[in-house]
Design a protein around this motif. Structure first.
Motif, PDB file in Angstrom:
ATOM      1  N   ILE A   1       7.795   8.831   4.307  1.00  0.00           N
ATOM      2  CA  ILE A   1       8.414   8.149   5.271  1.00  0.00           C
ATOM      3  C   ILE A   1       8.012   8.801   6.703  1.00  0.00           C
ATOM      4  N   VAL A   2       7.946   9.899   6.776  1.00  0.00           N
ATOM      5  CA  VAL A   2       7.664  10.841   8.122  1.00  0.00           C
ATOM      6  C   VAL A   2       6.100  10.369   8.419  1.00  0.00           C
TER       7      VAL A   2
ATOM      8  N   GLY B   1       7.247   1.514  12.161  1.00  0.00           N
ATOM      9  CA  GLY B   1       6.493   2.311  11.085  1.00  0.00           C
ATOM     10  C   GLY B   1       7.692   2.876  10.389  1.00  0.00           C
ATOM     11  N   PHE B   2       8.927   3.287  10.942  1.00  0.00           N
ATOM     12  CA  PHE B   2       9.944   3.903   9.919  1.00  0.00           C
ATOM     13  C   PHE B   2      10.263   2.990   9.117  1.00  0.00           C
ATOM     14  N   VAL B   3      10.622   1.872   9.664  1.00  0.00           N
ATOM     15  CA  VAL B   3      11.114   0.592   8.629  1.00  0.00           C
ATOM     16  C   VAL B   3      10.107   0.528   7.382  1.00  0.00           C
ATOM     17  N   LEU B   4       8.775   0.422   7.923  1.00  0.00           N
ATOM     18  CA  LEU B   4       7.729   0.231   6.918  1.00  0.00           C
ATOM     19  C   LEU B   4       7.820   1.269   5.727  1.00  0.00           C
ATOM     20  N   GLY B   5       8.111   2.488   6.121  1.00  0.00           N
ATOM     21  CA  GLY B   5       8.088   3.723   5.502  1.00  0.00           C
ATOM     22  C   GLY B   5       9.187   3.731   4.526  1.00  0.00           C
TER      23      GLY B   5
ATOM     24  N   ALA C   1       0.868  -1.172  -0.106  1.00  0.00           N
ATOM     25  CA  ALA C   1       0.051  -0.080  -0.175  1.00  0.00           C
ATOM     26  C   ALA C   1       0.972   1.290   0.021  1.00  0.00           C
ATOM     27  N   LEU C   2       1.935   1.158   0.842  1.00  0.00           N
ATOM     28  CA  LEU C   2       2.823   2.165   0.958  1.00  0.00           C
ATOM     29  C   LEU C   2       3.652   2.651  -0.599  1.00  0.00           C
ATOM     30  N   ALA C   3       3.793   1.504  -0.974  1.00  0.00           N
ATOM     31  CA  ALA C   3       4.513   1.491  -2.482  1.00  0.00           C
ATOM     32  C   ALA C   3       3.493   2.083  -3.459  1.00  0.00           C
ATOM     33  N   ILE C   4       2.732   1.564  -3.707  1.00  0.00           N
ATOM     34  CA  ILE C   4       1.530   2.046  -4.576  1.00  0.00           C
ATOM     35  C   ILE C   4       1.229   3.467  -4.655  1.00  0.00           C
ATOM     36  N   GLY C   5       1.173   3.937  -3.078  1.00  0.00           N
ATOM     37  CA  GLY C   5       0.712   5.372  -2.990  1.00  0.00           C
ATOM     38  C   GLY C   5       2.253   6.321  -3.590  1.00  0.00           C
ATOM     39  N   LEU C   6       3.232   5.797  -3.194  1.00  0.00           N
ATOM     40  CA  LEU C   6       4.386   6.658  -3.750  1.00  0.00           C
ATOM     41  C   LEU C   6       4.498   6.568  -5.187  1.00  0.00           C
ATOM     42  N   THR C   7       4.285   5.422  -5.840  1.00  0.00           N
ATOM     43  CA  THR C   7       4.396   5.095  -7.137  1.00  0.00           C
ATOM     44  C   THR C   7       3.190   6.117  -7.887  1.00  0.00           C
ATOM     45  N   ALA C   8       2.067   6.264  -7.414  1.00  0.00           N
ATOM     46  CA  ALA C   8       1.014   7.044  -7.965  1.00  0.00           C
ATOM     47  C   ALA C   8       1.502   8.375  -7.754  1.00  0.00           C
ATOM     48  N   ILE C   9       2.045   9.044  -6.733  1.00  0.00           N
ATOM     49  CA  ILE C   9       2.628  10.305  -6.657  1.00  0.00           C
ATOM     50  C   ILE C   9       3.695  10.604  -7.410  1.00  0.00           C
ATOM     51  N   LEU C  10       4.568   9.630  -7.629  1.00  0.00           N
ATOM     52  CA  LEU C  10       5.671   9.843  -8.483  1.00  0.00           C
ATOM     53  C   LEU C  10       5.211   9.746  -9.890  1.00  0.00           C
ATOM     54  N   LEU C  11       4.559   8.978 -10.414  1.00  0.00           N
ATOM     55  CA  LEU C  11       3.981   8.813 -11.724  1.00  0.00           C
ATOM     56  C   LEU C  11       3.265  10.131 -12.388  1.00  0.00           C
ATOM     57  N   PHE C  12       2.555  10.756 -11.091  1.00  0.00           N
ATOM     58  CA  PHE C  12       1.947  11.943 -11.605  1.00  0.00           C
ATOM     59  C   PHE C  12       3.007  13.279 -11.575  1.00  0.00           C
ATOM     60  N   SER C  13       3.748  13.070 -10.810  1.00  0.00           N
ATOM     61  CA  SER C  13       4.922  14.090 -10.643  1.00  0.00           C
ATOM     62  C   SER C  13       5.650  13.987 -11.801  1.00  0.00           C
ATOM     63  N   GLY C  14       6.093  12.977 -12.515  1.00  0.00           N
ATOM     64  CA  GLY C  14       6.746  12.695 -13.967  1.00  0.00           C
ATOM     65  C   GLY C  14       5.713  13.327 -14.918  1.00  0.00           C
ATOM     66  N   PHE C  15       4.437  13.176 -14.841  1.00  0.00           N
ATOM     67  CA  PHE C  15       3.708  13.716 -15.893  1.00  0.00           C
ATOM     68  C   PHE C  15       3.487  15.125 -15.692  1.00  0.00           C
ATOM     69  N   LYS C  16       3.527  15.703 -14.574  1.00  0.00           N
ATOM     70  CA  LYS C  16       3.390  17.220 -14.409  1.00  0.00           C
ATOM     71  C   LYS C  16       4.879  17.682 -14.735  1.00  0.00           C
ATOM     72  N   SER C  17       6.098  16.992 -14.817  1.00  0.00           N
ATOM     73  CA  SER C  17       7.234  17.468 -15.094  1.00  0.00           C
ATOM     74  C   SER C  17       7.436  17.457 -16.681  1.00  0.00           C
TER      75      SER C  17
END
Length: 469
Positions: free
Chosen positions: A443-444, A384-388, A24-40
């Motif tokens: 991570i935070v 939590g930190f390790v999971l992040g 779930a964490l990985a998918i969330g960050l992936t979605a954010i980074l993919l949109f960031s790549g589209f925005k860039s």
């Protein structure tokens, strides 16, 4: 280090739950980074289109931006040639500049005499060779191949019109424009007669050295007559040979755009008077040199005889649509980040709460042998930190892989500011600060999500925890 190892072991005790949280964490960050790549990529595409058309900076009369559209001759730059020379020869600015060139914008009326059609237009005069070089600028490697400027190497009476202008003036056939609508009345009309000479009253206005030349039959191809008011208010007419029609992206602009050689535009507006330019366009080698170039250009402008009447404006100021689009996508990015951050928050918090319930007896035992409340809190916060961290690492890898697949999939799209479909590109790692900031924030969030379960675990009463079954 011992606490970190213990946190890792605790996560591995229930691998299925830890794996689902990690995904779930990985998918969330992936979605954010993919949109960031589209925005860039969108930002790079729009910036490239805007800069190719007008440069990074423009020197204008200080009031031209607000009032010059109605009377360009009153807000021109009389001494633009020394200014261009100073920009090109300045030891500080010249290494940063790729092109420095004047341009002239004016209003007028374009007509197709043979079809008895006319419409108001906005004319722009360029130095064809300079604009052709500007069209080759591609700092960000945007996969767009703009052909060379069609006016380059043509006669002074050559012109380019927007596809909308060609459609309204019924020039699609001579310009060989495909899929060009034809009005019903024109479609059923008889074939057009051979090109005729201009009427005598129009020919008398034409800005040519000889009346005979003005009345000469038009050459084969598309011809238009462009009427404009001179600086003294007298009308001037130029007979133009349309060499090409180019899509100007926006319909409102496409139906009024006429591009001509700078000298022709100046003769239309100023006649035999000394020519002026409405702006001096400055194209930089790199966009990150904008602040330095702006500061130095202002110093050069201030040193000119009429420098107090001039202003230096950036492409962001001159193109409100670009700035508004950037702000819009920044807002969308922030909104998506908040949504995904909330999902991460509740996902990790739920995982930690479940772990506290399952390990209540263990927590009581640890407290009984002397581990302080701070130690219990630290243990769950580390989990939590390790999971992040693991989720962020996996998310970056997934985003890079998916971005590569999209970039090589052959998918195309029509971005704002472009008249042609471009390959869809996701610049996932193009903006390092956004990637780093997003990763750290995730991570935070994952670490903070474990705080409440950690606090609950730390405040469990030892006796009640040992009795828990």
């Amino acid at each position: 280090m011992a606490d970190l190892q213990l946190a890792l072991r605790n996560l591995l005790r229930n691998r299925r739950r830890s794996a689902s949280t990690l995904i779930a964490l990985a998918i969330g960050l992936t979605a954010i980074l993919l949109f960031s790549g589209f925005k860039s990529n969108l930002g790079a595409t729009m910036l490239t289109a805007v800069v190719r058309a007008g440069g990074h900076l423009q020197v204008q009369h200080r009031d031209y931006f607000l009032f010059g559209g109605g009377n360009p001759s009153a807000y021109g730059i009389p001494g633009y040639a020394p200014l261009v020379k100073a920009i090109r020869s300045d030891p500080v600015l010249s290494p940063l500049v790729a092109v420095a060139t004047p341009m002239m914008r004016f209003g007028g009326l374009a007509g197709n005499f043979e079809a008895a059609i006319s419409r108001t237009v906005i004319g722009t005069g360029y130095v064809a060779e300079d604009l052709s070089r500007m069209r080759q600028w591609n700092e960000f490697g945007v996969p767009v191949l703009r052909p060379r400027f069609p006016l380059e190497g043509t006669a002074q009476d050559a012109a380019i019109v927007g596809v909308g202008v060609a459609r309204v003036l019924q020039l699609c056939a001579p310009l060989k424009i495909v899929d060009c609508p034809v009005p019903q009345a024109a479609g059923t009309a008889r074939p057009a007669a051979p090109a005729k000479a201009l009427p005598a009253d129009i020919a008398d206005l034409a800005m040519t050295e000889s009346a005979a030349q003005a009345r000469a039959p038009a050459s084969s191809g598309a011809r238009v007559e462009l009427l404009s008011s001179s600086a003294r208010g007298a009308p001037n007419v130029a007979a133009l040979n349309v060499v090409a029609a180019e899509d100007q992206v926006f319909k409102e602009l496409d139906e009024v755009a006429v591009l001509v050689h700078l000298g022709n535009a100046q003769r239309l507006v100023f006649g035999r008077a000394p020519p002026q330019a409405t702006a001096v366009m400055v194209l930089l080698n790199r966009s990150d040199q904008l602040d330095l170039a702006t500061e130095r250009l202002r110093e050069i402008v201030a040193s000119q005889p009429d420098g107090q009447a001039l202003a230096v404006r950036s492409f962001v100021e001159l193109n409100p649509f670009y700035a508004q689009s950037e702000k819009l996508f920044d807002f969308i990015f922030g909104f998506i980040f908040v949504l995904i951050g909330g999902i991460v928050l509740f996902t990790v918090s739920n995982t930690m709460n479940t772990a506290v319930v399952e390990r209540t007896v263990e927590i009581g035992t640890l407290r009984a042998i002397g581990l302080r409340q701070s130690g219990i809190r630290r243990l769950f916060l580390l989990e939590g930190f390790v999971l992040g961290c693991l989720g962020a690492l996996l998310g970056i890898v997934m985003a890079v892989v998916l971005g590569w697949l999209v970039n090589h999939s052959g998918m195309t799209w029509l971005p704002p500011g472009s008249s042609e479909r471009l390959p869809l590109q996701l610049r996932v790692l193009a903006n390092g600060p956004i990637v780093l900031g997003t990763t750290i924030c995730l991570i935070v969030i994952a670490t903070v999500s474990a705080w409440w379960p950690a606090w609950r675990a730390a405040h469990l009463k030892i006796v009640e925890a040992l009795r828990h079954a």
